[in-house]
Design an enzyme around this catalytic site. Structure first.
Site, mmCIF file in Angstrom:
data_model
loop_
_atom_site.group_PDB
_atom_site.id
_atom_site.type_symbol
_atom_site.label_atom_id
_atom_site.label_comp_id
_atom_site.label_asym_id
_atom_site.label_seq_id
_atom_site.Cartn_x
_atom_site.Cartn_y
_atom_site.Cartn_z
ATOM 1 N N CYS A 222 -3.909 12.435 12.986
ATOM 2 C CA CYS A 222 -4.660 11.194 13.160
ATOM 3 C C CYS A 222 -4.372 10.641 14.543
ATOM 4 C CB CYS A 222 -4.366 10.208 12.035
ATOM 5 S SG CYS A 222 -2.836 9.310 12.212
ATOM 6 N N ARG B 286 1.177 14.592 13.132
ATOM 7 C CA ARG B 286 1.630 14.347 11.753
ATOM 8 C C ARG B 286 1.634 15.605 10.894
ATOM 9 N NH1 ARG B 286 -0.569 8.639 9.689
ATOM 10 N NH2 ARG B 286 1.266 8.844 8.398
ATOM 11 N N ASP C 119 5.229 0.536 12.040
ATOM 12 C CA ASP C 119 3.990 -0.109 11.594
ATOM 13 C C ASP C 119 3.880 -1.559 12.041
ATOM 14 O OD1 ASP C 119 3.931 1.621 8.354
ATOM 15 O OD2 ASP C 119 3.489 2.296 10.390
ATOM 16 N N LYS D 83 0.838 -1.214 0.000
ATOM 17 C CA LYS D 83 0.000 0.000 0.000
ATOM 18 C C LYS D 83 0.870 1.260 0.000
ATOM 19 C CE LYS D 83 -1.533 1.567 4.029
ATOM 20 N NZ LYS D 83 -1.208 2.931 4.457
ATOM 21 N N ASN D 84 1.905 1.278 0.858
ATOM 22 C CA ASN D 84 2.704 2.492 1.034
ATOM 23 C C ASN D 84 3.669 2.745 -0.114
ATOM 24 O OD1 ASN D 84 1.267 2.896 3.291
ATOM 25 N ND2 ASN D 84 2.869 2.282 4.724
ATOM 26 N N ARG E 262 -8.333 -0.733 5.181
ATOM 27 C CA ARG E 262 -7.550 0.314 4.526
ATOM 28 C C ARG E 262 -6.181 -0.201 4.077
ATOM 29 N NH1 ARG E 262 -5.732 4.205 8.089
ATOM 30 N NH2 ARG E 262 -4.640 4.839 6.179
HETATM 31 C C1 EPZ Z 1 4.577 6.762 6.100
HETATM 32 O O1 EPZ Z 1 3.851 7.863 6.640
HETATM 33 C C2 EPZ Z 1 3.600 5.583 6.106
HETATM 34 N N1 EPZ Z 1 2.419 5.933 5.340
HETATM 35 C C3 EPZ Z 1 3.198 5.261 7.538
HETATM 36 O O2 EPZ Z 1 2.403 4.070 7.509
HETATM 37 C C4 EPZ Z 1 4.430 4.959 8.358
HETATM 38 O O3 EPZ Z 1 4.065 4.759 9.694
HETATM 39 C C5 EPZ Z 1 5.407 6.157 8.275
HETATM 40 O O4 EPZ Z 1 5.723 6.438 6.907
HETATM 41 C C6 EPZ Z 1 6.708 5.889 9.000
HETATM 42 O O5 EPZ Z 1 7.311 4.742 8.531
HETATM 43 C C7 EPZ Z 1 2.453 5.876 3.990
HETATM 44 O O6 EPZ Z 1 3.458 5.597 3.370
HETATM 45 C C8 EPZ Z 1 1.178 6.176 3.273
HETATM 46 P P1 EPZ Z 1 6.683 10.211 8.065
HETATM 47 P P2 EPZ Z 1 4.441 9.357 6.565
HETATM 48 O O7 EPZ Z 1 6.512 11.488 7.338
HETATM 49 O O8 EPZ Z 1 5.325 9.499 5.384
HETATM 50 C C9 EPZ Z 1 7.119 13.537 11.424
HETATM 51 C C10 EPZ Z 1 0.545 2.690 7.885
HETATM 52 O O9 EPZ Z 1 0.191 2.134 8.938
HETATM 53 N N2 EPZ Z 1 6.957 14.516 10.325
HETATM 54 O O10 EPZ Z 1 7.862 9.381 7.716
HETATM 55 O O11 EPZ Z 1 3.296 10.268 6.730
HETATM 56 C C11 EPZ Z 1 5.846 12.719 11.659
HETATM 57 O O12 EPZ Z 1 4.926 13.394 12.465
HETATM 58 C C12 EPZ Z 1 1.032 4.151 7.928
HETATM 59 O O13 EPZ Z 1 0.571 2.146 6.781
HETATM 60 C C13 EPZ Z 1 7.131 15.858 10.600
HETATM 61 O O14 EPZ Z 1 7.394 16.235 11.736
HETATM 62 O O15 EPZ Z 1 5.338 9.359 7.906
HETATM 63 C C14 EPZ Z 1 6.401 11.456 12.291
HETATM 64 O O16 EPZ Z 1 6.590 11.670 13.645
HETATM 65 C C15 EPZ Z 1 0.823 4.800 9.248
HETATM 66 N N3 EPZ Z 1 6.982 16.744 9.572
HETATM 67 C C16 EPZ Z 1 7.741 11.286 11.573
HETATM 68 O O17 EPZ Z 1 8.084 12.557 11.033
HETATM 69 C C17 EPZ Z 1 6.679 16.344 8.271
HETATM 70 O O18 EPZ Z 1 6.541 17.188 7.376
HETATM 71 C C18 EPZ Z 1 7.744 10.246 10.456
HETATM 72 O O19 EPZ Z 1 6.642 10.506 9.631
HETATM 73 C C19 EPZ Z 1 6.518 14.978 8.037
HETATM 74 C C20 EPZ Z 1 6.662 14.073 9.068
#
Ligand code: EPZ
Length: 420
Positions: free
Chosen positions: A115, A120, A306, A22-23, A398
């Site tokens: 969420c 996020r 995850d 999915k990701n 999802r």
């Molecule tokens: C991706 O989300 C995945 N989703 C998530 O999977 C996964 O948990 C996550 O990466 C981490 O591995 C998809 O790919 C659709 P991040 P993403 O930006 O990219 C902070 C699932 O269960 N951050 O790497 O949105 C953020 O708050 C989902 O399939 C900022 O501070 O995650 C978090 O603490 C859930 N500012 C950390 O970085 C930003 O602009 C990592 O988030 C972006 C992120």
């Protein structure tokens, strides 16, 4: 809203086939916006998030056709503003912002809300696009990004909990049509980022270094259509491996990429789970007692956040104390109180959960709160005595393709109760 009724206590036995990731598929579908030509993506899982992304692309004017596990996308004539409500509802849709800004010079995308697992923010996405010269404004719940043509630049994308996966993808996609060279420092190294870069390079992009903390993108004038097969879902693979261990079963997992799961397989082995690998096949079995292990979630190639909830269930079933620390998302312990309903003994201390394992679990009605928490509750229900009802399984639909069918094939007693 559907629920699962699970009669636990049976070991999972048999074979399961892993679906596409999915990701990986979500940002790859968004990348099709970078060209007016046809893009064909295979091994696309049948998930509500994927169908949702299809609707979002259609709201921008793209033609989207699903046929089995293949999706064909043609974004010949598109606009830069999509359906507010649709986009707001799915966080992953933020990754249309980079492609739209780069291709059209202007885009307006609704800000994704927070969420249950954390606030996020998307500040790193916006920082990256601004570094490429986009003017960024946030008004009325929309992010507005504009630039006649983006310009290559060096950008550091590290945040308070490390790199951002979708942020890296968004900036990488935007940089493909920028004027000049972009260098992303502290880039996310997840296999899904590499898969996206492979697809973009198949479209004619010039990307090197994906999978490492430094990605270099040399901008080109235009991109063409391409065909691509998505990588298998490593989180689904880990979920079935842990379900096999939690139920003292013997499961053969087909069509996975074990090399994407070193941290998880290493922890399972440390706990005493038997893991045998041959090519894309993993054999998971368990004989006798496991031992408690400590886990800390980290960016790739560390232990994936995850898989944290699923691993917590295995530790709740394992005699002894284990400490599970969540370093990526600030509130990703929603499953703890629901696991307590099944008899698990888990105390939260700041970013850590102290699991006092070994007490047998007994079935009860529980509520799913997010995608991975719901997978953990299903595993707990499979291992518990008696009946467990997992409510709000729309969360699990999802991200897991037909999980109840796949579990039934492994001998699980699980029923989908529709529209409760
Ligand atoms: C991706 O989300 C995945 N989703 C998530 O999977 C996964 O948990 C996550 O990466 C981490 O591995 C998809 O790919 C659709 P991040 P993403 O930006 O990219 C902070 C699932 O269960 N951050 O790497 O949105 C953020 O708050 C989902 O399939 C900022 O501070 O995650 C978090 O603490 C859930 N500012 C950390 O970085 C930003 O602009 C990592 O988030 C972006 C992120």
């Amino acid at each position: 809203m559907d629920s699962f009724l699970i009669k636990g206590g049976r070991p999972l036995e048999g074979d399961v086939h892993i679906s596409g990731a999915k990701n990986s598929v979500l940002p790859i579908m968004a990348a099709a916006l970078l060209t007016s030509e046809k893009c064909v993506i295979r091994r696309v899982p049948d998930l509500s998030d994927v169908r949702f992304m299809g609707q979002i692309l259609e709201s921008l004017g793209a033609k989207v056709k699903f046929d089995g596990d293949t999706v064909t996308i043609q974004a010949s004539e598109i606009k830069g503003v999509g359906d507010y409500e649709l986009i707001r509802k799915m966080r992953g849709s933020i990754c249309i912002l980079g492609p739209l800004t780069s291709r059209l010079g202007e885009a307006m995308v609704s800000l994704p809300g927070g969420c249950v697992i954390g606030a996020r923010p998307v500040d790193l996405h916006l920082k990256g696009l601004a570094a490429l010269g986009a003017k960024i404004q946030i008004n009325n719940g929309y992010v507005h990004a504009a630039a006649r043509r983006l310009k290559g630049a060096e950008v550091f994308l590290g945040g308070r909990s490390g790199p951002t996966v979708l942020g890296t993808g968004n900036v990488m996609m935007a940089a493909t049509l920028a004027d000049g060279v972009t260098k992303i420092e502290s880039a996310a190294c997840e296999p899904e980022v590499v898969d996206l870069a492979d697809f973009l390079n198949a479209m004619g992009a010039r990307i090197t270094g994906a999978g490492s903390p430094t990605i270099t993108i040399t901008g080109v004038q235009s991109l063409h259509g391409a065909e691509h097969e998505a990588i298998p879902d490593r989180i689904e693979t880990a979920t079935f491996a842990i379900a096999a261990a939690a139920t003292q079963g013997h499961v053969t997992i087909h069509g996975s990429r074990p090399e994407h799961l070193h941290a998880v397989l290493d922890k399972l082995k440390e706990a005493g789970v038997k893991v045998a690998r041959s090519g894309a096949t993993l054999k998971i079995s368990r004989h006798g007692k496991l031992k408690p292990v400590d886990v800390t979630t980290l960016p790739y190639s560390g232990f994936p956040t995850d898989v944290q909830a699923q691993m917590m269930v295995l530790m709740a079933l394992t005699p002894g104390i284990s400490v599970i620390t969540e370093r990526i998302f600030e509130s990703r312990f929603m499953h703890v109180s629901e696991l307590a309903r099944l008899g698990a003994e888990i105390a939260i201390e700041g970013p850590s959960a102290i699991v006092k394992g070994g007490r047998p679990l007994s079935g009860a009605p529980v509520m799913a709160s997010d995608l991975r928490a719901s997978a953990a509750l299903v595993i707990a229900g499979l291992a518990a005595g008696g009946a467990t009802q997992v409510n709000r399984v729309y969360h699990i639909d999802r991200g897991y393709e037909k999980i109840d069918d796949k579990l039934r094939q492994l001998g699980a007693n699980i029923q989908r109760l529709e529209g409760l």
